[in-house]
Structure formats: structure tokens, C-alpha cells
Design a protein around this motif. Sequence first.
Motif, short mmCIF file in Angstrom:
data_model
loop_
_atom_site.label_atom_id
_atom_site.label_comp_id
_atom_site.label_asym_id
_atom_site.label_seq_id
_atom_site.Cartn_x
_atom_site.Cartn_y
_atom_site.Cartn_z
N LEU A 1 57.01 -38.93 113.18
CA LEU A 1 56.78 -39.63 111.76
C LEU A 1 55.55 -39.30 111.34
O LEU A 1 55.18 -39.77 110.17
CB LEU A 1 57.03 -40.94 112.22
N THR A 2 54.61 -38.80 111.99
CA THR A 2 53.34 -38.73 111.50
C THR A 2 53.02 -37.04 111.54
O THR A 2 51.94 -36.67 111.32
CB THR A 2 52.00 -39.05 112.38
N GLU A 3 54.13 -36.05 111.27
CA GLU A 3 53.89 -34.67 111.14
C GLU A 3 53.01 -34.40 109.83
O GLU A 3 52.39 -33.39 109.83
CB GLU A 3 55.19 -34.05 111.24
N HIS A 4 53.19 -35.28 108.82
CA HIS A 4 52.55 -34.97 107.43
C HIS A 4 51.07 -35.35 107.71
O HIS A 4 50.20 -34.96 106.71
CB HIS A 4 52.90 -36.36 106.57
N LEU A 5 50.50 -35.43 108.69
CA LEU A 5 49.12 -35.62 109.00
C LEU A 5 48.76 -34.76 109.88
O LEU A 5 47.63 -34.70 110.44
CB LEU A 5 48.69 -37.09 109.79
N ARG A 6 49.48 -33.81 110.50
CA ARG A 6 49.24 -32.77 111.69
C ARG A 6 47.97 -32.04 111.65
O ARG A 6 47.06 -31.99 112.31
CB ARG A 6 50.37 -32.18 111.98
N LEU A 7 47.67 -31.61 110.34
CA LEU A 7 46.55 -30.55 110.20
C LEU A 7 45.40 -31.39 110.00
O LEU A 7 44.39 -30.77 110.51
CB LEU A 7 47.12 -29.63 108.78
N ASN A 8 45.41 -32.55 109.19
CA ASN A 8 44.33 -33.27 109.20
C ASN A 8 43.90 -33.90 110.50
O ASN A 8 42.80 -33.93 110.81
CB ASN A 8 44.40 -34.38 108.07
N GLY A 9 44.91 -33.97 111.32
CA GLY A 9 44.74 -34.87 112.56
C GLY A 9 43.99 -33.68 113.49
O GLY A 9 43.12 -34.05 114.24
N LEU A 10 44.44 -32.50 113.47
CA LEU A 10 43.74 -31.21 114.03
C LEU A 10 42.21 -31.33 113.61
O LEU A 10 41.33 -31.29 114.55
CB LEU A 10 44.27 -30.14 113.97
N TYR A 11 41.91 -31.37 112.45
CA TYR A 11 40.60 -31.24 112.04
C TYR A 11 39.67 -32.63 112.32
O TYR A 11 38.63 -32.38 112.90
CB TYR A 11 40.57 -31.40 110.44
N ALA B 1 50.98 -29.94 105.77
CA ALA B 1 50.40 -30.53 106.79
C ALA B 1 50.72 -30.04 108.18
O ALA B 1 50.22 -30.32 109.16
CB ALA B 1 50.93 -31.89 106.62
N ALA B 2 51.86 -29.45 108.23
CA ALA B 2 52.47 -28.64 109.38
C ALA B 2 53.40 -27.21 108.87
O ALA B 2 53.70 -27.25 107.71
CB ALA B 2 53.45 -29.94 109.98
N PHE C 1 48.08 -22.14 114.87
CA PHE C 1 48.64 -23.41 114.19
C PHE C 1 48.33 -23.58 112.75
O PHE C 1 49.05 -23.50 111.88
CB PHE C 1 48.28 -24.77 115.01
N VAL C 2 47.03 -23.43 112.57
CA VAL C 2 46.63 -23.58 111.24
C VAL C 2 47.25 -22.40 110.26
O VAL C 2 47.83 -23.23 109.24
CB VAL C 2 45.26 -23.52 110.91
N LEU C 3 47.17 -21.25 110.79
CA LEU C 3 47.97 -20.13 110.09
C LEU C 3 49.43 -20.32 109.62
O LEU C 3 49.74 -20.02 108.76
CB LEU C 3 47.55 -18.70 110.53
N LEU D 1 39.00 -23.73 109.97
CA LEU D 1 38.82 -22.23 110.14
C LEU D 1 37.30 -22.09 110.22
O LEU D 1 36.61 -21.08 111.04
CB LEU D 1 39.37 -21.43 109.03
N ALA D 2 36.58 -22.55 109.52
CA ALA D 2 35.22 -22.54 109.40
C ALA D 2 34.40 -23.10 110.70
O ALA D 2 33.55 -22.38 111.27
CB ALA D 2 34.52 -23.50 108.28
N MET D 3 35.02 -24.09 111.29
CA MET D 3 34.55 -24.74 112.45
C MET D 3 34.55 -23.88 113.57
O MET D 3 33.87 -23.71 114.56
CB MET D 3 34.98 -26.01 112.73
N VAL D 4 36.02 -23.19 113.65
CA VAL D 4 36.02 -22.32 114.77
C VAL D 4 35.79 -20.89 114.64
O VAL D 4 36.18 -19.90 115.39
CB VAL D 4 37.77 -22.52 115.37
N ASP D 5 35.17 -20.55 113.45
CA ASP D 5 34.74 -19.17 113.23
C ASP D 5 36.23 -18.31 113.16
O ASP D 5 36.20 -17.34 113.53
CB ASP D 5 33.92 -18.52 114.34
#
Lengths: 342, 411
Positions: free
Chosen positions: A44-54, A90-91, A77-79, A108-112
Amino acid sequence: MSLVSGPGHAGPSSLPDELQLAIEPHVKYIQSLDSRRDELEHWLTEHLRLNGLYWGLTALHLLGRPDALPRNETIDFVLSCQSENGGFGAAPGHDAHLLYTCSAVQILAMVDGFGELESRGKGEGGGKLAVGKYIANLQNRSTGTFAGDEWGEEDTRFLYASLNGLSLLKMLDLVDVNRAVEYIVSCANFDGGYGSTPGAESHSGQIFTCLGALSIAKRIDVVNVDKLGRWLSERQVPAGGLNGRPEKLEDVCYSWWVSSSLAMIGKLHWIDGSKLTEFILKCQVCVEILQLVGSADKKLQDPERGGIADRPGDMVDVFHTVFGIAGLSLLGYPGLEDVDPV
Amino acid sequence: MASHGIARPAASVQRTEEQLQEEHRKIQEYRDLEDLIRTKVAERQYTVEVLNLTSKLLKANPEYYTIWNVRRRLLIYGLFSKSSDSSSPSKVSPSTSRIDTTPVSSTQPSDSVTTSSEASNTALPDPSSQNPGKNGTTLDLIKADLEFLFPIMVGWPKCYWLWNYRLWLLQEANKRLDPITARKLWTQELTLVGKMLVRDSRNFHGWRYRRIVVDELESQHLQGTSMVEVEFEYTTKVIRGQDGLSNFSAWHRRSKLIPKLLNERGTDDAGRRQFLDDEFDTIITAMYTDAFPYAQSVWFYYQFLMTTLTDSVRHATITSNFTQEDRIGYLTRQLSILKEMLEDADDCKWIYDALIEYTMSLSQMEQRQLDKDETEDCKLWLSKLRVLDRLRGGRWDDLDKELSGSRALVQ
Ligand SMILES: [Zn+2]
């Protein structure tokens, strides 16, 4: 929000022993977030997956454990969240939106990972340029503000997300920054604060986004710092926490938005940092247990007990975990990496 | 993933086998529904049946913004067009819509970090196939969708996507229906947002939505006229209602309506003076009643009124033609009212804070330094503030420096 280079803060903490940041449980809590596929909540929270990762990744960086999530899988995952138009959803399979595009660029900036974006990214022109163009196309050229996606909702949150993403990509010249600044100025209220659009009530989250955008544009000079500093400092309630608007409940996420806003205008000392630190630490679930059974209890090491909640005793989540830790870092809590308020 | 106000259980609860199976069944059901929608959209089945499937999913998860976008595309590329026999072209075509057909794997619980996207996009639907529709079925579809949204909004009043989708529907009504019909829909929104604000009088989504609806109802294309009088009346009603005095949202809205109100009324100088006096009366009476001298919303509104006197860019709001003498007169009067207030509430930090601020403003307006008495008063008030409000000690330190450095000068 990003990391700044340089040594972390040192020096002894004046807090009681049982109120310390439980670093290891928090790391484990964040690592466990992606292994909850047997919980409906995860889907149910898939719409937050990418922010969640950040959020998770930022928290790990602040905790001094940047490699606690695997870099290559993170980039994959990001790509996989990128759409053909260059923006990110978001996913995988979710529509592109500025908020997620900004999170993707931040990760991407954080993990170069810009190299991988260059070689594998989608969109017109590919690589960083495609992402920059996606963002730039969402600017409303007559008012300067930004829409969140093709459907046109406008909000100062999107303006900040755009400038933040573009500045990390070093592509601010794709948009009209002066117009964007003018738009923010038009959102200012008599109390010195900012809302989501002109006429909207001052709100700490929106103030953070407006000050963040102005910092990126190097135009903090347009802010009425005395009025705004006063309004923001009144967000601190007797319990030590901060609320988002007058006469609302305190909440850990505002500890970040308000305190980083105060830092951006040089008024962080207008609130009581040690009371705020104490409040955030009380929102760690493990602390409750500590208070019940004493500091030697083994349960402290239980990974499920990591994480920070909005208020003491509430459910923890990665969102409040990162903002709690970032708030502590800003307040100079020992052992954490320094955070950049923008 | 971002939860607010939900209590955390004391210890992690171990789920029984039965509970695990039940959870698994729910997950499967949810993901099957998701897959079904994506498959049908990929096949361009822009039908009521698919619309109903999205309804089911969105009731379970209103934060799923991509499904709201699917719903928009179902309406634009399918249902609105089918519902009409009109052929006049639509004025606005959505820019870069695309239907994403990436299948979400439901077969194995693979790690999402390793899942690679196989996004393949179908060709863009031809925008010219869109149809503005006619009042008949298009109206019914929009009405039905607005009704569908309401209970979800009651359950999720802070979900951005819901408010946003609702606005989109109404904007579609503007494009596709005649102005009188569209206006009726917008008018009903005023009632709806009124209901939402009764449930939570501080919901800033609600206040924002209200502003947008009012702007729309005032607009030329809906043959509207100014609603500033009724809106101002509305803020009065909210402020006088339960907990209204601490409703900063309502005070804020009031502050924004005033300039327009006075301009439209064509209020002359005497009228403006009277208006300002009445507002001061309202707020000061509020401070004296119901133990409200300690509530900050009222004090921020007081600050707003004062900025119309002290702040050079704010003069236009109420006191456009006030002379410098007028403004100094008002400031002096307010300072004595504040001092009087201390007699009943000498533990109210807001009074001390205001006294210092406006004593300094007065000297600036008169282009002089603080005199000896004023400086002593300010130092005394500051010492009270340090005791009453320890959280903001850093601010009092800065204020102290400002007072000691006699920087309260015209720069
Ligand atoms: Zn929160």
C-alpha cells in the motif's frame, strides 16, 4: 538536505545516559524496510518507495553507515523507476512526478551514480540532460513556479524539488531562476512565512521549501529574517518539540523543517536545542523500553525497535526516522555526520 | 510509511499462521487488481468497467497517484468522448500523456531493488480523438466522480492527490460543459469544502481549496462577481465559532481579504479608520475573554494589524492615506492599551514581546533613539521574557544586544 564534508561534531552530550541515539537499531531498522513483502502495508505504500529509499539512505549516511545498503542495487532500482519522458516515478511502472524525480537525483548524487545515469538513463537526449529537461519543462514560464507533473498541480514544494534536482545536476540554467524567486516572494505573508501559493497560510513545510529554493538561488536576502525567525521560533512547544503551524501538535518531522529553516536564516539559536534533542530522542521506541527496564536490556538490540516516530510512543517510520536524525545532526548531536540544511 | 498519531504496540506482535495467510490473501487480491487494471489499460480498454476497477483500488489506497492518472486518461481518451456526439475541438489538450504498461510482476516476491523495469510504452493516444463532450453523459460522469471522491476525502482529508484530482475534474467541466452547468458544480464545491472545514477547521488543503473555488466562482468565464463580502463574513463566523479565536487559518484568510474588501467597498479615509478601530476592538476583546491572551493566533493577527501601521510596504492594506502623525498616534494608543493589559496578565509573554517591538517601532518612526525611560522599560520587559519564556533565550539575547547597542535607530 545533503551531507556536508568535514568532521562531525564532537564533545560530550549533556543528556542523561538513557537518552542517547540508538544508532545500531536504527541502521538495522532501515535495512529491514525492504524485506517486508509479507505485509500488506508494504504494497500500500509503493507510491513512497523511491522517497523511502532516499530517506533511508540519508539516515544511514548521517549515522555514518553509508554502505549499509548495497550501491549497485540502489542504482538499479532508481533507474528502474525512470519513465521514457526522463522523469522518475515512485516505483517501477508508476508515473513520473517531480517529487520522485528529485528523490532519484538526490539518491544518485549521494551514491555517486550519475555515471550510471549517463550510460543507462532514458528520455530525450538521455542521461542527466533528459532528467534536467523533464524538470525544466514543468516550469510555468509566466509565473516562475513549477507543476508537479503533466496534470498541472502547482505548489512551492515542486519549485524546491526542481531547483534542488537541477542544482545537483548542475543544470540550473535550464530554468528561469529569477522568475522562480519572484514567485516565492509573492508567496510571502505578513508573518514573514510562506505558503504553497500566493495567499496561502504560512506553513513550516512550505517555508522550508521556499527557503531551500532561495538558498539554492542564493537569494536569502529577500527574506524578512526577523519576522520569520520569530514565527518559526514560536513553533517550539513546552515539550521541546516543534509544530508546523500555530497551535498544532508537535511532530518530529517539523523538528527538521523548522530547525533547518531557522538554520538557513541564521536563527537556529532562537529555539532551545537541548530540549528539542531530548524530544527527538524520546521518539525512539527503544527509549521507552529503556525507561521501563534499564539501560542494559537486550531488547535495545532488537532491530524491530529501531526507528523514530512523530511523537513519543507512536509508530515509527522511515520518514520520521530520517527527519529526526537530520534534526539531531543539525543540532550538533555527537557522532553524526553533518547535514546541509538545504 | 509516514504515519502520524498511531500508537506503537509495546512489543512486536508475532502473527499466527492464520493471520499470515489472511494477510497473504489480501496482498494477492490487491496485486491482482493492480495487474488487471494495468493490463486493461495497456489494451486501451477505456471503459466503465475499468473505471470501476480503479474505484475499487483507490478506495483501498487513495495515495496511489498513478491510478488517479489512469482514471484521468480513462475519462479523457475514452469515456468523455463516447458520451458525446458533439464534435467541436477541445481547447486544451494534455501535453505529454503516456500510458505506461510496465507489468508489475506478481509471480514471485523478488527484491524490488533488483527488479528492472521493462517499461514499454504504447503509442500516444491521438489528442484530436479527444472530444469536449456534451452536457449529457459527461456531466453525469463528472458528477458521479465528484460523489465517489467525497467519502474518500472524509477518510483521507490530508491526501494531496485527492484534492488535486477533484480540481482536475472541475477544470474538465469548465472545458467540456457550458458555463452555467460548470458554475453549478463549482458552487456545490463551496458547500463541500465548508463541510470539510467543519470537520477540521485547520485543514490547510481545505483552506487552499476554498480559495481556488472562490477564485473560480468570481472568474469571468463562469460569469462570476466578487465574493469578498461573503468570504469575509465566513471568516468572521469561523472566528466566532468553537475554538475560532485560535484558528490561525481563519485569521490569515481574513488578513488577505481586507485590502480587497476595502477597495471594493470604496471605503474612504474615515471609513478605513473606523474599520481598523473595529478590528483592533475585536482582537483586544478576544484577548480579554476566554483566557486567550496566551493563544498565539490572536497575537499574530494583532501583529498583522500593527504591520499595517509600522511596515512601509503594508500601508496600502488598510491605512492607505494615513499620515505619519496618524500612524504615530495609533502606535502610541496601542502601547498604552498593552501596558493596561499587563495589569490583568503580567505573566503573558506576548504582551512584553509586543511592547518591546512597538516601542522600538515608535522611536524608528519618529527617527530618534530610544529615550532613557523607554530603554529602561524595554530592559525590564526583556527580563520578564527571559523568565516567562526560557525556550527562546537565544532570541532574548539578540534583542538584548540590539537594545544595548542602541541600534533602534533609523539606519
Ligand atoms: Zn510528522
